[in-house]
Design a protein around this motif. Structure first.
Motif, PDB file in Angstrom:
ATOM      1  N   PHE A 240       0.815  -1.220   0.000  1.00 48.87           N
ATOM      2  CA  PHE A 240       0.000   0.000   0.000  1.00 48.87           C
ATOM      3  C   PHE A 240       0.852   1.275   0.000  1.00 48.87           C
ATOM      4  O   PHE A 240       0.325   2.374   0.153  1.00 48.87           O
ATOM      5  CB  PHE A 240      -0.922   0.006   1.223  1.00 48.87           C
ATOM      6  N   PHE A 241       2.176   1.114  -0.176  1.00 48.90           N
ATOM      7  CA  PHE A 241       3.103   2.250  -0.209  1.00 48.90           C
ATOM      8  C   PHE A 241       2.999   3.097   1.068  1.00 48.90           C
ATOM      9  O   PHE A 241       3.119   4.320   1.018  1.00 48.90           O
ATOM     10  CB  PHE A 241       2.854   3.122  -1.441  1.00 48.90           C
ATOM     11  N   GLU A 242       2.832   2.427   2.187  1.00 52.67           N
ATOM     12  CA  GLU A 242       2.810   3.119   3.481  1.00 52.67           C
ATOM     13  C   GLU A 242       4.247   3.239   3.986  1.00 52.67           C
ATOM     14  O   GLU A 242       4.673   2.572   4.921  1.00 52.67           O
ATOM     15  CB  GLU A 242       1.931   2.352   4.469  1.00 52.67           C
ATOM     16  N   PHE A 243       5.002   4.122   3.342  1.00 54.19           N
ATOM     17  CA  PHE A 243       6.445   4.157   3.539  1.00 54.19           C
ATOM     18  C   PHE A 243       6.867   4.678   4.913  1.00 54.19           C
ATOM     19  O   PHE A 243       7.893   4.245   5.443  1.00 54.19           O
ATOM     20  CB  PHE A 243       7.100   4.974   2.428  1.00 54.19           C
ATOM     21  N   ASP A 244       6.113   5.587   5.499  1.00 54.92           N
ATOM     22  CA  ASP A 244       6.468   6.077   6.834  1.00 54.92           C
ATOM     23  C   ASP A 244       6.387   4.948   7.859  1.00 54.92           C
ATOM     24  O   ASP A 244       7.310   4.743   8.660  1.00 54.92           O
ATOM     25  CB  ASP A 244       5.530   7.224   7.243  1.00 54.92           C
ATOM     26  N   ALA A 245       5.274   4.219   7.828  1.00 58.36           N
ATOM     27  CA  ALA A 245       5.105   3.092   8.755  1.00 58.36           C
ATOM     28  C   ALA A 245       6.117   1.992   8.453  1.00 58.36           C
ATOM     29  O   ALA A 245       6.686   1.376   9.368  1.00 58.36           O
ATOM     30  CB  ALA A 245       3.677   2.548   8.655  1.00 58.36           C
ATOM     31  N   LEU A 246       6.354   1.756   7.176  1.00 60.15           N
ATOM     32  CA  LEU A 246       7.303   0.721   6.774  1.00 60.15           C
ATOM     33  C   LEU A 246       8.720   1.075   7.240  1.00 60.15           C
ATOM     34  O   LEU A 246       9.458   0.211   7.744  1.00 60.15           O
ATOM     35  CB  LEU A 246       7.284   0.567   5.253  1.00 60.15           C
ATOM     36  N   VAL A 250      10.791  -1.375   9.743  1.00 62.41           N
ATOM     37  CA  VAL A 250      12.031  -1.989   9.250  1.00 62.41           C
ATOM     38  C   VAL A 250      13.211  -1.542  10.104  1.00 62.41           C
ATOM     39  O   VAL A 250      14.082  -2.351  10.456  1.00 62.41           O
ATOM     40  CB  VAL A 250      12.273  -1.617   7.771  1.00 62.41           C
ATOM     41  N   ARG A 251      13.250  -0.270  10.443  1.00 61.69           N
ATOM     42  CA  ARG A 251      14.348   0.245  11.271  1.00 61.69           C
ATOM     43  C   ARG A 251      14.348  -0.433  12.646  1.00 61.69           C
ATOM     44  O   ARG A 251      15.409  -0.811  13.182  1.00 61.69           O
ATOM     45  CB  ARG A 251      14.220   1.755  11.444  1.00 61.69           C
ATOM     46  N   LYS A 252      13.164  -0.601  13.206  1.00 60.29           N
ATOM     47  CA  LYS A 252      13.041  -1.245  14.504  1.00 60.29           C
ATOM     48  C   LYS A 252      13.499  -2.699  14.449  1.00 60.29           C
ATOM     49  O   LYS A 252      14.254  -3.159  15.321  1.00 60.29           O
ATOM     50  CB  LYS A 252      11.579  -1.177  14.977  1.00 60.29           C
ATOM     51  N   LEU A 253      13.073  -3.402  13.417  1.00 58.13           N
ATOM     52  CA  LEU A 253      13.446  -4.807  13.269  1.00 58.13           C
ATOM     53  C   LEU A 253      14.955  -4.948  13.088  1.00 58.13           C
ATOM     54  O   LEU A 253      15.582  -5.834  13.692  1.00 58.13           O
ATOM     55  CB  LEU A 253      12.712  -5.419  12.069  1.00 58.13           C
TER      56      LEU A 253
END
Length: 360
Positions: A240-246, A250-253
């Protein structure tokens, strides 16, 4: 870290012991037969060794295919090194190219419908090892020679390297799957997810009830199979191109999970280059990961995913719109090098998205 080193040393010791046993046993069994044949040319023997290695990779993956079909699985793809044969959404076979670090080949299949307590995974996972051993023995018995002995030895070595649980080989996957029902369900889910990608679809979108099932799972044995769920979840955000949430997820993981497989870590770094460049170019983590040697190798891959990562980096960090647009065009030209139809379509959609951001 100490535990990883200790486990690594145990694996090496185990391999040495197995190798010694195989070598001693082979010497006892084939000694008389070899005394009756001529000594081979060393150069031919070297060439035969290379060919035997390639053949055994094909044999190994064919074993997964054979026993998978025997267990009710359906063909998705068959890869040897970078060469990959896939079945598309229309059931036709197509050729693609994909590189997966740490593997010489891979046969992916769609598992039968999941029934708790009755998931057929054993033959599929052990099929490759079984074929390596069977073909090695048969070739030697039918035509005993130094060449078939070399073929057999390579087959036995590959079989045991895949059977002894280490890394993310067949033996390790079998070991994790045999421990609990949740891991077996996740293995089935991964295969189903890959099947949907092969026909250009996202399992979580097509079957939203799966999301609830994933969120309700109680994972007691964390391993690389259960870790793959994290990537499936991330893929939903990317769809869904939710790049802020992504970016945040990803950074957290990446920062919190040092125990992830190296191949997972590298893919996370590659995704972070794209997301940081797009969402937060000032993030100091970008400079850190760009120095990583494994990532540098990953970013040399010639596929649309990599071209789009580099295009985003040029656009968001280097502020070079022209180079970014050229990389986007390169991604479009090599769209068929995406590992499957779903990723191909997603990357082409991202090309349009990034291009619009640049030229608006």
């Amino acid at each position: 870290m100490k535990k990883k080193i200790f486990n690594g040393l145990l694996q090496i010791l185990g391999i040495m012991i197995v190798g010694a046993i195989i070598g001693y046993s082979v010497g006892k069994i084939v000694g008389d037969s070899l005394s009756k044949v001529d000594t081979p040319n060393s150069i031919l023997l070297l060439i035969a060794g290379v060919l035997a290695f390639i053949l055994h990779i094909i044999v190994h993956e064919a074993g997964h295919l054979f026993f998978g079909l025997l267990s009710g699985y359906k063909f998705i793809s068959f890869r040897v090194f970078d060469f990959k044969i896939i079945k598309d959404e229309n059931g036709k076979l197509k050729i693609r190219f994909e590189r997966l670090a740490g593997t010489g080949g891979q046969c992916l299949m769609r598992a039968p419908e999941y029934v708790e307590g009755k998931f057929k995974y054993k033959l599929y996972l052990l099929g490759g090892v079984t074929f390596n051993i069977v073909f090695s023995v048969v070739f030697w018995l039918v035509l005993p020679s130094y060449y078939t002995l070399l073929f057999a030895l390579i087959g036995f070595v590959l079989a045991f390297l895949n059977l002894i649980p280490m890394g993310f080989n067949d033996g390790m996957t079998f070991y994790h799957a045999s421990k609990d029902e949740t891991t077996r369900f996740i293995l089935h889910l991964q295969l189903e997810y890959i099947y949907y990608q092969s026909i250009g679809k996202n399992l979580l979108i097509e079957k939203p009830e799966i999301v609830e099932k994933i969120n309700s799972l109680e994972i007691t044995n964390t391993n690389y199979l259960t870790d793959a769920l994290e990537f499936i979840k991330l893929d939903g955000l990317e769809y869904f191109f939710e790049f802020d949430a992504l970016y945040n997820e990803v950074r957290k993981l990446y920062t919190e999970r040092d125990d992830l497989l190296s191949v997972y870590k590298v893919e996370l770094m590659a995704l972070l280059v794209k997301l940081i460049s797009l969402v937060n170019p000032e993030d100091e983590l970008l400079e850190e990961i760009m120095k990583d040697k494994s990532l540098k190798v990953r970013l040399k891959q010639k596929n649309p995913q990599t071209k789009n990562i580099l295009a985003t980096y040029e656009y968001g960090v280097k502020l070079d719109d022209e180079k970014a647009l050229n990389l986007i065009n390169e991604a479009r030209k090599i769209k068929n090098k995406a590992p499957n139809l779903y990723i191909q379509n997603l990357e082409m959609k991202y090309c349009d998205y990034l291009e619009n951001n640049i030229i608006k």
